[in-house]
Enzyme design. Structure first.
Site, PDB file in Angstrom:
ATOM      1  N   GLU A 277       4.490   6.766  19.960  1.00 36.36           N
ATOM      2  CA  GLU A 277       5.592   6.201  20.634  1.00 36.36           C
ATOM      3  C   GLU A 277       6.896   7.017  20.028  1.00 36.36           C
ATOM      4  O   GLU A 277       7.914   7.195  20.737  1.00 36.36           O
ATOM      5  CB  GLU A 277       5.995   4.832  20.290  1.00 36.36           C
ATOM      6  CG  GLU A 277       6.287   3.927  21.539  1.00 36.36           C
ATOM      7  CD  GLU A 277       6.388   2.339  21.140  1.00 36.36           C
ATOM      8  OE1 GLU A 277       5.605   2.016  22.042  1.00 36.36           O
ATOM      9  OE2 GLU A 277       6.932   1.832  20.195  1.00 36.36           O
ATOM     10  N   HIS A 298     -21.583   9.522  14.397  1.00 40.38           N
ATOM     11  CA  HIS A 298     -22.930   9.301  15.455  1.00 40.38           C
ATOM     12  C   HIS A 298     -22.520   9.076  16.951  1.00 40.38           C
ATOM     13  O   HIS A 298     -23.374   8.596  17.657  1.00 40.38           O
ATOM     14  CB  HIS A 298     -23.842   8.061  14.937  1.00 40.38           C
ATOM     15  CG  HIS A 298     -24.237   8.290  13.353  1.00 40.38           C
ATOM     16  ND1 HIS A 298     -25.446   8.912  13.114  1.00 40.38           N
ATOM     17  CD2 HIS A 298     -23.451   8.460  12.225  1.00 40.38           C
ATOM     18  CE1 HIS A 298     -25.408   9.123  11.844  1.00 40.38           C
ATOM     19  NE2 HIS A 298     -24.191   8.693  11.138  1.00 40.38           N
ATOM     20  N   LYS A 412       6.733  -1.743  33.570  1.00 42.85           N
ATOM     21  CA  LYS A 412       7.412  -3.254  33.407  1.00 42.85           C
ATOM     22  C   LYS A 412       8.211  -3.428  34.817  1.00 42.85           C
ATOM     23  O   LYS A 412       7.894  -4.497  35.267  1.00 42.85           O
ATOM     24  CB  LYS A 412       8.241  -3.606  31.870  1.00 42.85           C
ATOM     25  CG  LYS A 412       7.451  -3.413  30.842  1.00 42.85           C
ATOM     26  CD  LYS A 412       8.481  -3.736  29.566  1.00 42.85           C
ATOM     27  CE  LYS A 412       7.998  -3.241  28.206  1.00 42.85           C
ATOM     28  NZ  LYS A 412       9.029  -3.406  27.186  1.00 42.85           N
TER      29      LYS A 412
HETATM   30  O1  PA5 Z   1       7.772  -0.269  18.609  1.00 42.78           O
HETATM   31  C1  PA5 Z   1       8.163  -0.887  19.599  1.00 42.78           C
HETATM   32  O2  PA5 Z   1       9.506  -1.037  19.961  1.00 42.78           O
HETATM   33  C2  PA5 Z   1       7.313  -1.765  20.756  1.00 42.78           C
HETATM   34  O3  PA5 Z   1       6.024  -1.718  20.392  1.00 42.78           O
HETATM   35  C3  PA5 Z   1       7.704  -3.316  20.622  1.00 42.78           C
HETATM   36  O4  PA5 Z   1       7.582  -3.457  19.237  1.00 42.78           O
HETATM   37  C4  PA5 Z   1       7.086  -4.036  21.514  1.00 42.78           C
HETATM   38  O5  PA5 Z   1       7.214  -3.719  22.502  1.00 42.78           O
HETATM   39  C5  PA5 Z   1       7.378  -5.525  21.306  1.00 42.78           C
HETATM   40  O6  PA5 Z   1       8.519  -5.630  21.597  1.00 42.78           O
HETATM   41  P1  PA5 Z   1       9.304  -7.231  21.072  1.00 42.78           P
HETATM   42  O7  PA5 Z   1       9.178  -7.428  19.621  1.00 42.78           O
HETATM   43  O8  PA5 Z   1      10.754  -7.026  21.669  1.00 42.78           O
HETATM   44  O9  PA5 Z   1       8.451  -8.184  21.909  1.00 42.78           O
END
Ligand code: PA5
Length: 425
Positions: A277, A298, A412
């Site tokens: 990310e 393996h 989303k």
């Molecule tokens: O690193 C990030 O920003 C994302 O992985 C969020 O943690 C994830 O989408 C969950 O978001 P939230 O904590 O707002 O529910």
């Protein structure tokens, strides 16, 4: 601090090797707060901040849960989930006597998975820790609604006593609900993104419930972050970030993170989110993948040894095992194993790791070893701080903002439109 061994990568480097001048610039950019996304660098000071603010309350809440419940249901996804799961599986792969079982829900939309968890939970007393920084993420919101209903059926007017909310300090649907219902709440700091939040209540409350000594984790993390702030080519975060960027420049576009401890599996999942990310944007980024050795030798070993040569391999090794077990001697030796009889399994594993390293290097896979002293609270803190710091450096070295994730919104938008959410287009 961890040690990074680049000896297995040096033959593959371009030019003069890792570019420490570039790492120095990234380090300065990060610590001076002058880089892209600098308002999300609060994780640098998080261990000290949490020790001074919420840590006592986190420990007290965990003690309350441990005293009255047989299970904790943690509701969260992504950065609000993977760190806690990584820590618990690494440090408490088998719950200790009297430790509540920790279930993770809200990290997907599978009805089957939910039913499996409910079956395992049975009629045990349980608490819920709902974790969402935005408070609006669909997966945890749906699961939380389901578990709130279960709590209401089980505990009636006292249901709210069993809910702990970890969310934004001021905004979001979860914050509003928590305030309205009077649930005990913890904060995901504004300046810390989800994937960098494991050393806040996001990770620490579930970890403490599972029996992990979170004070030890936080104390160690304070020292680790201080050490990582010291610039220099002997800084392990510089070494790792600069080495992987050098290798990426030479076409090694996939990094596999491996470990010889099966309990590391979810730490690797946490790492994948952290690096994927943070770096995968603007058409750039090393693809983070993971393997579990020796099991995957393996299954994936063939590909690693002889597939397309775009793989680099980073291996986390613990210097000492927590247990020892000698291979038994068998007079009949029907299985022909007496040549290793009496040798500790940890020693056999270390030999296997050396053999794999040699083989993969000879097969054209650069190898980075990350050495951690022990699989304990201090080791966990060292791994988290090291990977976070190196991730930020590596992102800045590749020219991206390591702290945003604009790409995760695309699906989303479609999903909300297809589900008929009011206002979605
Ligand atoms: O690193 C990030 O920003 C994302 O992985 C969020 O943690 C994830 O989408 C969950 O978001 P939230 O904590 O707002 O529910």
């Amino acid at each position: 601090m961890l040690k990074v061994d680049l000896s297995g990568a040096s033959a593959f480097f371009t030019g003069a090797g890792p570019d420490y001048a570039h790492a120095a610039l990234a380090h300065e950019t990060l610590l001076s707060g002058s880089g892209l996304g600098s308002d999300f660098t609060g994780w640098l000071g998080l261990p000290r901040r949490i020790r001074d603010t919420e840590l006592d309350r986190i420990v007290a809440a965990a003690e309350k849960i441990r005293a009255r419940s047989r299970a904790l249901v943690v509701v969260g996804i992504g950065g609000s989930y993977l760190g806690a799961r990584g820590a618990i599986e690494l440090l408490r792969p088998v719950p200790g006597e009297g430790d509540p079982k920790v279930f993770f829900v809200g990290n997907g939309l599978s009805a089957d998975y939910l039913c499996d968890v409910l079956r395992q939970l049975g009629d045990a007393d349980f608490d819920v820790n709902v974790i969402s920084k935005s408070g609006t993420t669909l997966e945890p919101a749906v699961s939380f609604r389901i578990f709130r209903e279960l709590l209401a059926k089980k505990y009636g007017d006292m249901a709210g006593e069993h809910i702990f909310a970890t969310t934004d300090a001021r905004r979001g649907a979860l914050k509003s609900l928590a305030d309205a219902e009077g649930w005990e709440s913890f904060v995901v700091p504004d300046d810390v993104g989800g994937r960098f939040s494991v050393l806040s209540a996001v990770g620490l409350l579930p970890m403490a419930v599972a029996g992990i000594d979170v004070r030890r984790v936080v104390d160690a993390a304070v020292a680790e972050m201080d050490a990582l702030r010291v610039p220099g080519s002997d800084n392990p975060a510089w070494q790792y970030a600069a080495a992987r960027q050098n290798l990426y420049g030479k076409g090694f576009s996939v990094e596999i993170l491996g470990c010889y401890e099966p309990s590391f599996r979810f730490m690797a999942e946490w790492w994948k989110q952290l690096y994927g990310e943070s770096e995968g944007k603007d058409g750039k980024g090393i693809f983070p993948a993971s393997v579990e050795y020796t099991a995957d030798l393996h299954s994936m070993g063939q590909y690693v040894q002889e597939g397309p040569r775009m793989l680099m391999e980073s291996i986390v090794r613990f210097d000492s095992s927590l247990c020892s077990y000698a291979v038994p001697f068998d007079a009949a030796d029907g299985d022909g194993l007496n040549y290793i009889a009496g040798r500790d399994l940890a020693e056999v594993c270390a030999v296997a790791a050396d053999a794999v390293k040699e083989a993969h290097i000879s097969g054209g896979v650069p190898n980075i070893v990350i050495r951690c002293a022990r699989r304990d609270e201090e080791g966990f803190a060292a791994l988290v701080c090291f990977f976070e710091f190196a991730c930020a450096l590596s992102g800045y070295m590749s020219g991206v903002n390591p702290f945003n994730q604009p790409g995760v919104e695309a699906y989303k938008k479609n999903m909300f439109r297809m589900l008929g959410k009011p206002g979605a287009v």
